[in-house]
Write an enzyme that holds these catalytic residues in place. Structure first.
Site, PDB file in Angstrom:
ATOM      1  CB  CYS A 197      -0.984  -0.025   1.166  1.00 11.91           C
ATOM      2  SG  CYS A 197      -2.361   1.120   0.932  1.00 11.91           S
ATOM      3  CG  HIS A 257      -3.809  -3.485   3.198  1.00  8.98           C
ATOM      4  ND1 HIS A 257      -2.842  -2.998   4.052  1.00  8.98           N
ATOM      5  CD2 HIS A 257      -4.383  -2.403   2.627  1.00  8.98           C
ATOM      6  CE1 HIS A 257      -2.834  -1.672   4.004  1.00  8.98           C
ATOM      7  NE2 HIS A 257      -3.759  -1.291   3.140  1.00  8.98           N
ATOM      8  CD  GLU A 301      -1.695  -5.958   5.670  1.00  4.16           C
ATOM      9  OE1 GLU A 301      -1.788  -4.739   5.901  1.00  4.16           O
ATOM     10  OE2 GLU A 301      -1.317  -6.402   4.569  1.00  4.16           O
ATOM     11  CB  VAL A 317      -5.700 -17.534  26.739  1.00  3.75           C
ATOM     12  CG1 VAL A 317      -4.613 -18.192  25.896  1.00  3.75           C
ATOM     13  CG2 VAL A 317      -7.013 -18.272  26.559  1.00  3.75           C
TER      14      VAL A 317
END
Length: 510
Positions: free
Chosen positions: A79, A167, A169, A224
């Protein structure tokens, strides 16, 4: 020594997702701000330039010196990174006639390119830009386009430099991981050897060296993150770890007792501290979301300061901070990302508290933390627990906090969560909870008019908390839960379901 990928952060909120996608390929990555890159680049075998909220057309755009990278290491611009490579290398970037945001489809493939191996023409990608590359840089070779963007992907002849306007990701780019693998494995030649088991071995070794024979205090929440952090530290330093579970008065119903019980048999040294009255007193009259977070964080630190004096030679405070905590709280890696909200365990300690901070999970996302916990042999009932915010119900009660409101929301939350479990829906949801709204609504029960509280139920699906979609829970389930809440929780006469995605909404309401 593992291969390493350097990600230069230009301020995109999704920079951490690039790191996560790279690590999903079992390749180690690090994020550094564009304006403070490592002086020694020798550990890095490839470099990725992130997106950015800025434009290369500004008078003073982010403009790092890439002379030690361009042509010397495989380089991928995403980008803003792609626009940067074009703008400062003989190409041109201009405002787009139609701002392309959201789903798009690649076309006009250059089919014999390694970067496009295994990717079909028409694959869906995610765009987010108002500028577009009008002319490619010197020696640029067009690889793919979309309907609205001619120069959607390109490479530069004579060097392993690639650039894409979309993108990879983001989840919505269907072949995003394939693009990254083609670049990192096939073009850059990196090995895929960074695994959860390798992370455990290396982190345990680092913790042993860092902590030595000193003692560590860790705040357990039952979730967690803190549980996996505790097991990593226990594996590294054993009895030097002192775990404390603080009841801040804002936990789920019966959670204080349940959490203490679940750690029995795990070998951890755990002490319970009931500080609920202390937290509720400090929060009295505060209704501002940031104000509440800061009060909860301050009192949390004060409680730990008190407890630290009871642990002889305690010099470290361990926290289960993970990547999304940091990206939403402070600029990533000291870079230019925008702060969204404060996080209760991010930002350091006051001067009077002399404990050093250790955060063994600060580079991991939630799904990675679970994989690490699995490699440690931790039980599924802990690893599968939904995320729960550090400030607890304090940020699910909109407005000021009272003991009566906490009790009311605890009952609502218990009915909702237990209903999910009984219906087999709990494990299909990433996070769920209830919000007590600062409004009363008119209702009728029997022959009487009521004017009581409204609660909102929230259930989302996600992998990392950075983006999330609301879960389409069955109407029959929502109907039953709503009836149960209204019939069983005194003071509530209306239930609504939140169908907002992140972005633009956040998962929590405050």
């Amino acid at each position: 020594m593992h291969n390493q990928v350097l990600i230069l952060d230009f301020g995109s909120q999704y920079t951490q997702l690039i790191a996560r996608r790279v690590r999903e390929l079992n390749i180690y990555s690090e994020i550094k701000p564009f304006n403070n890159p490592p002086k020694d680049l020798s550990p890095y075998q490839a470099v990725i330039l992130s997106g950015s909220p800025h434009s290369v057309r500004l008078d003073n755009p982010p403009h790092p010196d890439l002379s030690q990278i361009r042509g010397k290491k495989p380089l991928l611009g995403i980008c803003y990174g792609a626009q940067y490579l074009a703008h400062f290398s003989g190409g041109s970037v201009a405002p787009s006639a139609t701002r392309e945001y959201g789903r798009a489809h690649l076309s006009k493939f250059k089919t014999d390119e390694a970067f496009l191996k295994g990717i079909d023409e028409g694959t869906q990608v995610w765009m987010s830009h108002s500028d577009t590359i009008k002319e490619l840089p010197e020696n640029g070779v067009l690889l793919a386009s979309t309907e609205d963007v001619v120069n959607a992907a390109y490479r530069i002849n004579g060097e392993d430099t690639y650039a894409i306007q979309f993108h990879p990701e983001v989840y919505h780019s269907k072949d995003g991981s394939t693009f990254l693998k083609n670049f990192l494995v096939d073009i850059a030649g990196l090995k895929q050897d960074w695994t959860p088991t390798a992370f455990v071995e290396e982190t345990v070794s680092e913790l042993k060296e860092k902590i030595g024979d000193e003692r560590v205090i860790l705040g357990l929440s039952g979730g967690v993150d803190s549980s996996v952090a505790a097991m990593l530290l226990h594996k590294a330093i054993g009895e030097q770890l002192h775990c404390i579970f603080v009841n801040n008065g804002l936990l789920r119903k019966n959670e204080y007792e349940q959490v203490l019980e679940q750690y029995k048999g795990m070998g951890l040294n755990v002490k319970g501290v009931d500080a609920s009255a202390r937290f509720l007193d400090a929060l009295k009259g505060e209704s501002d979301p940031e104000g509440k977070r800061k009060i909860i964080g301050r009192v949390f630190v004060e409680v730990f300061d008190d407890e630290s004096h009871q642990v002889e030679n305690a010099t470290w405070l361990a926290q289960g901070t993970i990547y999304p905590d940091r990206i939403e709280s402070v600029s990533a890696s000291g870079g230019p990302s925008v702060t969204i909200k404060s996080h209760h365990n991010v930002g350091g300690l006051p001067d009077y508290m002399k404990l050093k901070i250790v955060e063994p999970l600060h580079l991991l996302f939630k799904d990675e933390v679970r994989r690490v916990g699995k490699s440690l042999g931790m039980p599924d009932n802990i690893l599968g627990r939904h995320p729960f915010p550090g400030p607890g119900l304090g940020i699910r009660i909109l407005g000021d906090i009272t003991a009566e409101k906490v009790s009311m929301l605890q009952e609502v939350d218990a009915i909702f969560i237990e209903g999910l479990k009984k219906s087999g829906l709990y494990d299909k949801v990433w996070q769920a909870g209830a919000m007590l709204l600062p409004v009363n609504s008119v209702g009728v029960m029997g022959d009487e008019r009521t004017y009581e509280k409204c609660v909102a139920l929230r259930a989302v699906e996600s992998t990392d908390g950075m983006t999330a979609d609301w879960v389409n829970l069955p109407y029959e389930f929502l109907q039953k839960v709503s009836n149960d809440i209204i019939n069983k929780v005194k003071g509530v006469n209306r239930v609504v379901y939140d169908i907002s995605s992140k972005p633009p909404a956040t998962i929590e309401w405050e």
